[in-house]
Design an enzyme around this catalytic site. Structure first.
Site, PDB file in Angstrom:
ATOM      1  N   ARG A  49      -2.336   3.288   6.678  1.00 43.01           N
ATOM      2  CA  ARG A  49      -3.621   3.303   7.384  1.00 43.01           C
ATOM      3  C   ARG A  49      -4.458   4.544   7.064  1.00 43.01           C
ATOM      4  O   ARG A  49      -5.654   4.564   7.330  1.00 43.01           O
ATOM      5  CB  ARG A  49      -3.392   3.205   8.896  1.00 43.01           C
ATOM      6  CG  ARG A  49      -2.891   1.843   9.330  1.00 43.01           C
ATOM      7  CD  ARG A  49      -2.592   1.831  10.803  1.00 43.01           C
ATOM      8  NE  ARG A  49      -1.815   0.661  11.183  1.00 43.01           N
ATOM      9  CZ  ARG A  49      -2.344  -0.479  11.610  1.00 43.01           C
ATOM     10  NH1 ARG A  49      -3.636  -0.601  11.735  1.00 43.01           N
ATOM     11  NH2 ARG A  49      -1.571  -1.490  11.932  1.00 43.01           N
TER      12      ARG A  49
ATOM     13  N   ASN B 181       0.859  -1.179   0.000  1.00 45.47           N
ATOM     14  CA  ASN B 181       0.000   0.000   0.000  1.00 45.47           C
ATOM     15  C   ASN B 181       0.904   1.242   0.000  1.00 45.47           C
ATOM     16  O   ASN B 181       0.826   2.104   0.870  1.00 45.47           O
ATOM     17  CB  ASN B 181      -0.972  -0.007   1.184  1.00 45.47           C
ATOM     18  CG  ASN B 181      -2.061   1.024   1.016  1.00 45.47           C
ATOM     19  OD1 ASN B 181      -2.191   1.961   1.786  1.00 45.47           O
ATOM     20  ND2 ASN B 181      -2.842   0.904  -0.030  1.00 45.47           N
ATOM     21  N   LEU B 182       1.768   1.259  -0.990  1.00 48.52           N
ATOM     22  CA  LEU B 182       2.863   2.232  -1.024  1.00 48.52           C
ATOM     23  C   LEU B 182       2.359   3.666  -1.187  1.00 48.52           C
ATOM     24  O   LEU B 182       1.379   3.908  -1.889  1.00 48.52           O
ATOM     25  CB  LEU B 182       3.825   1.882  -2.174  1.00 48.52           C
ATOM     26  CG  LEU B 182       4.420   0.470  -2.112  1.00 48.52           C
ATOM     27  CD1 LEU B 182       5.347   0.242  -3.300  1.00 48.52           C
ATOM     28  CD2 LEU B 182       5.168   0.227  -0.814  1.00 48.52           C
TER      29      LEU B 182
ATOM     30  N   GLY C 120       5.759   8.321   1.335  1.00 47.24           N
ATOM     31  CA  GLY C 120       6.737   8.029   2.391  1.00 47.24           C
ATOM     32  C   GLY C 120       7.619   6.857   1.962  1.00 47.24           C
ATOM     33  O   GLY C 120       8.853   6.917   2.063  1.00 47.24           O
ATOM     34  N   HIS C 121       6.987   5.785   1.477  1.00 43.19           N
ATOM     35  CA  HIS C 121       7.774   4.626   1.013  1.00 43.19           C
ATOM     36  C   HIS C 121       8.678   5.018  -0.156  1.00 43.19           C
ATOM     37  O   HIS C 121       9.832   4.615  -0.226  1.00 43.19           O
ATOM     38  CB  HIS C 121       6.841   3.503   0.512  1.00 43.19           C
ATOM     39  CG  HIS C 121       6.012   2.875   1.571  1.00 43.19           C
ATOM     40  ND1 HIS C 121       4.636   2.971   1.591  1.00 43.19           N
ATOM     41  CD2 HIS C 121       6.350   2.123   2.647  1.00 43.19           C
ATOM     42  CE1 HIS C 121       4.162   2.313   2.630  1.00 43.19           C
ATOM     43  NE2 HIS C 121       5.174   1.784   3.289  1.00 43.19           N
TER      44      HIS C 121
ATOM     45  N   GLN D 152      10.080   1.396  16.291  1.00 37.93           N
ATOM     46  CA  GLN D 152      10.491   0.266  15.444  1.00 37.93           C
ATOM     47  C   GLN D 152      11.924   0.477  14.948  1.00 37.93           C
ATOM     48  O   GLN D 152      12.759  -0.426  15.012  1.00 37.93           O
ATOM     49  CB  GLN D 152       9.531   0.144  14.256  1.00 37.93           C
ATOM     50  CG  GLN D 152      10.040  -0.748  13.132  1.00 37.93           C
ATOM     51  CD  GLN D 152       9.011  -0.947  12.033  1.00 37.93           C
ATOM     52  OE1 GLN D 152       8.058  -1.674  12.224  1.00 37.93           O
ATOM     53  NE2 GLN D 152       9.191  -0.322  10.886  1.00 37.93           N
TER      54      GLN D 152
ATOM     55  N   SER E  32       0.876   7.322   5.836  1.00 39.29           N
ATOM     56  CA  SER E  32       0.761   5.981   6.413  1.00 39.29           C
ATOM     57  C   SER E  32      -0.243   5.205   5.586  1.00 39.29           C
ATOM     58  O   SER E  32      -1.225   5.775   5.092  1.00 39.29           O
ATOM     59  CB  SER E  32       0.267   6.104   7.858  1.00 39.29           C
ATOM     60  OG  SER E  32      -0.269   4.876   8.293  1.00 39.29           O
TER      61      SER E  32
END
Ligand code: PAF
Length: 279
Positions: A183, A28-29, A32-33, A149, A181
């Site tokens: 989400r 779900n790029l 940010g990715h 993380q 994100s």
């Protein structure tokens, strides 16, 4: 772009490749990715991006099921990069055995997000260990948005894969300040705008803390404000950047971290900042 799904194929493609830069994702790029991919490309000719929704790091089957999955769109997005290897393993490739490893993680793994998601970081380290072992990258890029993380991966790599360099990529935000994100795709348009209020509260706390206000009381006021807007705040805390422990008045390199549930979606965010005189 080369797309591979099996361990045999990824090993074949990476044979004799030394300087591998790796970006692990759950798909779900978003921008940010892509900023992490750009960073990887800037340091290496061999870049691997993995997409694997890792069941071991989800606390509930409902959360795992509702995690947004858009493989076709993700593949399209990555096709713009010429020299990129996309690794999309299936569950059996990654977890042929049905046992869960238990890692000896530092106590901070049970604090902050770990307090609200028991076992989550053990699940993250499980997949990271598998992927590091499979790909043996030279550098791995993680987003700073998942601040705890990143800290725990650095700690794990330092002790178990000392040759791998862990790089943190800056958080990318939308025009309202909301951290990118996967989400975010679970929000309606209107809720998406209000989801930026967590970041606004963190920013507000940082500004007031810098002007010498009492941190505990500003945090309390901001939590109350967010709750009045419909947030269920799990925590907002100021910690030391160096080890995420609680700071004393002498500490200057700080990070504010927050997590909360808004309209049924769990969001986290963080801002690094500096206060007072450096030690
Ligand atoms: O940050 C994520 O998307 C995941 O936790 C990661 C690092 C890809 C491990 O599944």
């Amino acid at each position: 772009m080369d797309k591979v799904e099996t361990i045999r194929d990824i090993h074949e493609l990476l044979l004799n490749k030394e300087n591998i830069a790796f970006v692990p994702t759950m798909g779900n790029l978003h921008e940010g990715h892509l900023s992490l991919v750009d960073k990887a490309i800037s340091i290496s000719k061999t870049v691997v991006v993995s997409i694997f929704v890792n069941p071991a790091q989800f606390n509930s089957s409902k959360d795992l099921e509702s995690y947004p999955r858009t493989p076709d769109r993700d593949i399209k997005l990555l096709e713009q990069y010429k020299n990129l290897i996309l690794f999309m393993p299936n569950l059996k490739e990654i977890y042929p055995e049905h046992t869960n490893n238990l890692y000896d993680l530092p106590p901070i793994s049970n604090d902050l997000c770990g307090k609200f998601r028991p076992g989550h970081f053990n699940g993250v380290i499980t997949i990271i260990d598998k992927l590091f072992n499979l790909l043996m990258p030279k550098s791995v890029i993680f987003g700073k948005k998942d601040y705890q993380q990143l800290f725990l991966v650095r700690h794990f790599a330092k002790h178990n894969y000392p040759k791998i360099k862990i790089i943190g990529g800056e958080t990318i935000r939308n025009k309202d300040g909301l951290a990118m994100s996967s989400r975010n795709n679970l929000f309606t348009k209107e809720n998406l705008i209000n989801a930026a209020n967590l970041y606004k509260a963190l920013q507000n706390i940082v500004n007031q803390a810098k002007s010498g206000h009492n941190k505990k009381s500003i945090i309390g006021d901001n939590i109350k404000h967010l709750e009045s807007l419909g947030w269920d705040i799990e925590y907002i805390e100021i910690r030391k950047i160096s080890d995420l422990s609680e700071p004393s008045y002498k500490d200057s390199q700080l990070v504010i971290l927050g997590a909360g549930i808004f309209k049924g979606v769990r969001l986290i965010d963080s801002i690094e900042f500096c206060i007072g005189q450096p030690n």
